[in-house]
Scaffold this active site. Structure first.
Site, PDB file in Angstrom:
ATOM      1  N   ASP A 249      43.371  48.199  37.752  1.00  0.00           N
ATOM      2  CA  ASP A 249      42.765  46.871  37.660  1.00  0.00           C
ATOM      3  C   ASP A 249      42.560  46.487  36.204  1.00  0.00           C
ATOM      4  O   ASP A 249      41.721  47.065  35.513  1.00  0.00           O
ATOM      5  CB  ASP A 249      41.406  46.856  38.367  1.00  0.00           C
ATOM      6  CG  ASP A 249      40.760  45.480  38.311  1.00  0.00           C
ATOM      7  OD1 ASP A 249      41.066  44.655  39.197  1.00  0.00           O
ATOM      8  OD2 ASP A 249      39.985  45.210  37.370  1.00  0.00           O
TER       9      ASP A 249
ATOM     10  N   TYR B 136      40.763  41.547  29.060  1.00  0.00           N
ATOM     11  CA  TYR B 136      40.500  42.922  28.610  1.00  0.00           C
ATOM     12  C   TYR B 136      41.348  43.273  27.385  1.00  0.00           C
ATOM     13  O   TYR B 136      41.072  44.269  26.711  1.00  0.00           O
ATOM     14  CB  TYR B 136      40.771  43.961  29.706  1.00  0.00           C
ATOM     15  CG  TYR B 136      39.970  43.803  30.986  1.00  0.00           C
ATOM     16  CD1 TYR B 136      38.887  42.928  31.072  1.00  0.00           C
ATOM     17  CD2 TYR B 136      40.282  44.533  32.128  1.00  0.00           C
ATOM     18  CE1 TYR B 136      38.175  42.783  32.252  1.00  0.00           C
ATOM     19  CE2 TYR B 136      39.567  44.396  33.303  1.00  0.00           C
ATOM     20  CZ  TYR B 136      38.514  43.506  33.363  1.00  0.00           C
ATOM     21  OH  TYR B 136      37.814  43.367  34.537  1.00  0.00           O
TER      22      TYR B 136
ATOM     23  N   LYS C 189      44.140  39.291  36.030  1.00  0.00           N
ATOM     24  CA  LYS C 189      43.304  38.115  36.342  1.00  0.00           C
ATOM     25  C   LYS C 189      43.502  37.029  35.295  1.00  0.00           C
ATOM     26  O   LYS C 189      43.700  37.349  34.109  1.00  0.00           O
ATOM     27  CB  LYS C 189      41.809  38.511  36.349  1.00  0.00           C
ATOM     28  CG  LYS C 189      41.520  39.835  37.042  1.00  0.00           C
ATOM     29  CD  LYS C 189      40.048  40.189  37.097  1.00  0.00           C
ATOM     30  CE  LYS C 189      39.853  41.604  37.625  1.00  0.00           C
ATOM     31  NZ  LYS C 189      39.932  42.669  36.611  1.00  0.00           N
TER      32      LYS C 189
ATOM     33  N   HIS D  98      39.466  34.990  37.631  1.00  0.00           N
ATOM     34  CA  HIS D  98      38.428  35.914  37.135  1.00  0.00           C
ATOM     35  C   HIS D  98      37.010  35.427  37.461  1.00  0.00           C
ATOM     36  O   HIS D  98      36.154  36.212  37.875  1.00  0.00           O
ATOM     37  CB  HIS D  98      38.614  36.112  35.632  1.00  0.00           C
ATOM     38  CG  HIS D  98      38.149  37.447  35.148  1.00  0.00           C
ATOM     39  ND1 HIS D  98      38.787  38.160  34.174  1.00  0.00           N
ATOM     40  CD2 HIS D  98      37.081  38.202  35.502  1.00  0.00           C
ATOM     41  CE1 HIS D  98      38.146  39.297  33.952  1.00  0.00           C
ATOM     42  NE2 HIS D  98      37.102  39.344  34.742  1.00  0.00           N
TER      43      HIS D  98
HETATM   44  N1  LIG Z   1      36.065  40.888  37.849  1.00  0.00           N
HETATM   45  C1  LIG Z   1      35.112  41.076  36.963  1.00  0.00           C
HETATM   46  O1  LIG Z   1      34.447  40.139  36.510  1.00  0.00           O
HETATM   47  C2  LIG Z   1      34.823  42.462  36.505  1.00  0.00           C
HETATM   48  C3  LIG Z   1      33.674  42.726  35.749  1.00  0.00           C
HETATM   49  C4  LIG Z   1      33.421  44.028  35.359  1.00  0.00           C
HETATM   50  C5  LIG Z   1      34.304  45.039  35.708  1.00  0.00           C
HETATM   51  N2  LIG Z   1      35.452  44.751  36.415  1.00  0.00           N
HETATM   52  C6  LIG Z   1      36.417  45.799  36.794  1.00  0.00           C
HETATM   53  O2  LIG Z   1      35.718  46.862  37.428  1.00  0.00           O
HETATM   54  C7  LIG Z   1      35.961  48.073  36.714  1.00  0.00           C
HETATM   55  C8  LIG Z   1      34.771  49.003  36.829  1.00  0.00           C
HETATM   56  O3  LIG Z   1      33.595  48.396  36.332  1.00  0.00           O
HETATM   57  P1  LIG Z   1      32.911  48.780  34.932  1.00  0.00           P
HETATM   58  O4  LIG Z   1      33.928  49.272  33.989  1.00  0.00           O
HETATM   59  O5  LIG Z   1      32.119  47.600  34.516  1.00  0.00           O
HETATM   60  O6  LIG Z   1      31.830  49.882  35.285  1.00  0.00           O
HETATM   61  P2  LIG Z   1      31.710  51.212  36.168  1.00  0.00           P
HETATM   62  O7  LIG Z   1      33.031  51.632  36.698  1.00  0.00           O
HETATM   63  O8  LIG Z   1      30.578  50.996  37.076  1.00  0.00           O
HETATM   64  O9  LIG Z   1      31.212  52.262  35.080  1.00  0.00           O
HETATM   65  C9  LIG Z   1      31.994  52.620  33.989  1.00  0.00           C
HETATM   66  C10 LIG Z   1      31.139  53.437  33.033  1.00  0.00           C
HETATM   67  O10 LIG Z   1      30.721  54.649  33.642  1.00  0.00           O
HETATM   68  C11 LIG Z   1      31.260  55.771  32.936  1.00  0.00           C
HETATM   69  N3  LIG Z   1      31.721  56.707  33.970  1.00  0.00           N
HETATM   70  C12 LIG Z   1      32.811  56.608  34.756  1.00  0.00           C
HETATM   71  N4  LIG Z   1      32.880  57.634  35.628  1.00  0.00           N
HETATM   72  C13 LIG Z   1      31.793  58.404  35.393  1.00  0.00           C
HETATM   73  C14 LIG Z   1      31.326  59.607  35.967  1.00  0.00           C
HETATM   74  N5  LIG Z   1      31.975  60.211  36.960  1.00  0.00           N
HETATM   75  N6  LIG Z   1      30.166  60.132  35.473  1.00  0.00           N
HETATM   76  C15 LIG Z   1      29.508  59.530  34.464  1.00  0.00           C
HETATM   77  N7  LIG Z   1      29.911  58.373  33.879  1.00  0.00           N
HETATM   78  C16 LIG Z   1      31.054  57.816  34.340  1.00  0.00           C
HETATM   79  C17 LIG Z   1      32.385  55.238  32.069  1.00  0.00           C
HETATM   80  O11 LIG Z   1      32.496  55.928  30.858  1.00  0.00           O
HETATM   81  P3  LIG Z   1      33.820  56.766  30.430  1.00  0.00           P
HETATM   82  O12 LIG Z   1      34.975  55.796  30.364  1.00  0.00           O
HETATM   83  O13 LIG Z   1      33.462  57.327  29.100  1.00  0.00           O
HETATM   84  O14 LIG Z   1      33.995  57.814  31.503  1.00  0.00           O
HETATM   85  C18 LIG Z   1      31.891  53.813  31.785  1.00  0.00           C
HETATM   86  O15 LIG Z   1      30.967  53.813  30.722  1.00  0.00           O
HETATM   87  C19 LIG Z   1      36.249  47.576  35.286  1.00  0.00           C
HETATM   88  O16 LIG Z   1      36.850  48.551  34.468  1.00  0.00           O
HETATM   89  C20 LIG Z   1      37.123  46.403  35.582  1.00  0.00           C
HETATM   90  O17 LIG Z   1      38.441  46.818  35.905  1.00  0.00           O
HETATM   91  C21 LIG Z   1      35.701  43.481  36.821  1.00  0.00           C
END
Ligand SMILES: NC(=O)c1ccc[n+]([C@@H]2O[C@H](COP(=O)([O-])OP(=O)(O)OC[C@H]3O[C@@H](n4cnc5c(N)ncnc54)[C@H](OP(=O)(O)O)[C@@H]3O)[C@@H](O)[C@H]2O)c1
Length: 277
Positions: free
Chosen positions: A49, A54, A79, A112
């Site tokens: 994704d 990004y 997106k 988005h």
């Molecule tokens: N459509 C939208 O508006 C929107 C908004 C936000 C996000 N997204 C999508 O959703 C994806 C996921 O959301 P997100 O990146 O905001 O947050 P998330 O997946 O909830 O959390 C990511 C964070 O947690 C850490 N992490 C990951 N796995 C872990 C584990 N097993 N133990 C401890 N820490 C861990 C990562 O660090 P490390 O990388 O250092 O492991 C990073 O800092 C995004 O990457 C993006 O593709 C979409």
């Protein structure tokens, strides 16, 4: 119930989308995102994704091109960003994303955010891209029910996916019901609440009971609630850990306990307010 990392949900147009994937928001373009995507694909991830905003579609495209997995076994989402919304500008933005990703087609193209006054025209551009075969499925992100209603009233195609903030503090129960009733697959962003729930005592207790980590319990909860999930990590150990959720099942009482954590708290913007920022 998904049993394997490559198990899929069938979208409303028949296209299969993996229940589980890698998010790459904040993964730096170049080596960082390339390595993360390569590692994930080697571990069995098939869904990635990304988004134009990004700034890492080029690195994702490189990783996909060099990974050796046939294109039709991968599922790539990107997106259209807010400032590119509108009919013609969305078509241009899509072409730019497609070139950066080095793909003939994108599997899922999302709006988005619901930019007021624009998202209906943007949707019409997505419908055109879908009909022309440049995208296998079209959907939205950060749409509340009233935004979905507006698209469904004006558009010809019902969105296949609504990707929204979703985690134990924001379980989106009414939106999930609406999506399920209308054949729209909900997908969780920030499923780990960006790391804010990792020390939560209830989740830690449940994790200990299953011999799993808190992250794994949360991601399993997503799947058991019928929500596609795309945790982000650029760390190989955590990329592996997050995918190791297909060998256990949370009991109904533990699902209920986690459901009970829902306070409506967000880490991101409420889609009703983002236009005002
Ligand atoms: N459509 C939208 O508006 C929107 C908004 C936000 C996000 N997204 C999508 O959703 C994806 C996921 O959301 P997100 O990146 O905001 O947050 P998330 O997946 O909830 O959390 C990511 C964070 O947690 C850490 N992490 C990951 N796995 C872990 C584990 N097993 N133990 C401890 N820490 C861990 C990562 O660090 P490390 O990388 O250092 O492991 C990073 O800092 C995004 O990457 C993006 O593709 C979409």
């Amino acid at each position: 119930m998904p049993q394997h990392i490559s198990d899929c949900t069938r979208l409303n147009n028949g296209v299969l989308m993996p229940w589980f994937g890698l998010g790459v928001w904040k993964a730096k373009d170049g080596d960082e995102v390339r390595q993360a995507v390569r590692t994930a694909i080697e571990l069995g991830y098939r869904s990635i994704d990304t988004a134009a905003v990004y700034g890492n579609e080029t690195g994702v495209g490189e990783a996909v091109a060099e990974c050796g997995i046939p294109r039709d076994q991968l599922f790539i989402t990107t997106k259209v960003w807010n400032e590119h919304q509108g009919y013609e500008s969305t078509l241009r933005a899509f072409e730019e994303s497609r070139q950066k990703l080095r793909l003939d087609y994108v599997d899922l193209y999302l709006i988005h955010w619901p930019v007021k006054g624009k998202y209906i025209d943007t949707w019409k551009a997505l419908q055109k891209l879908y009909k022309e075969g440049y995208v296998r499925a079209i959907g939205v992100s950060n749409f509340h029910e009233h935004h979905l209603q507006a698209i469904m009233a004006d558009g010809e195609i019902v969105p296949a996916v609504d990707q929204v903030e979703y985690h134990p503090r924001l379980a989106q129960t009414e939106l999930l019901r609406f999506c399920n009733d209308h054949g729209i697959q909900m997908e969780a962003w920030s499923p780990l609440m960006q790391g804010k729930l990792l020390d939560h005592p209830l989740l830690a207790d449940i994790a200990a009971k299953y011999g799993k980590s808190v992250s794994q319990v949360i991601l399993r909860w997503d799947l058991q609630n019928g929500v596609v999930t795309i945790p982000k990590s650029v760390n190989p150990g955590r990329i592996a850990q997050n995918a190791d959720i297909f060998d256990f099942e949370l009991a109904a009482e533990d699902m209920e306990a986690i459901n009970g954590m829902n306070t409506g708290e967000r880490v991101g913007t409420n889609p009703n307010q983002f236009d005002e920022q």
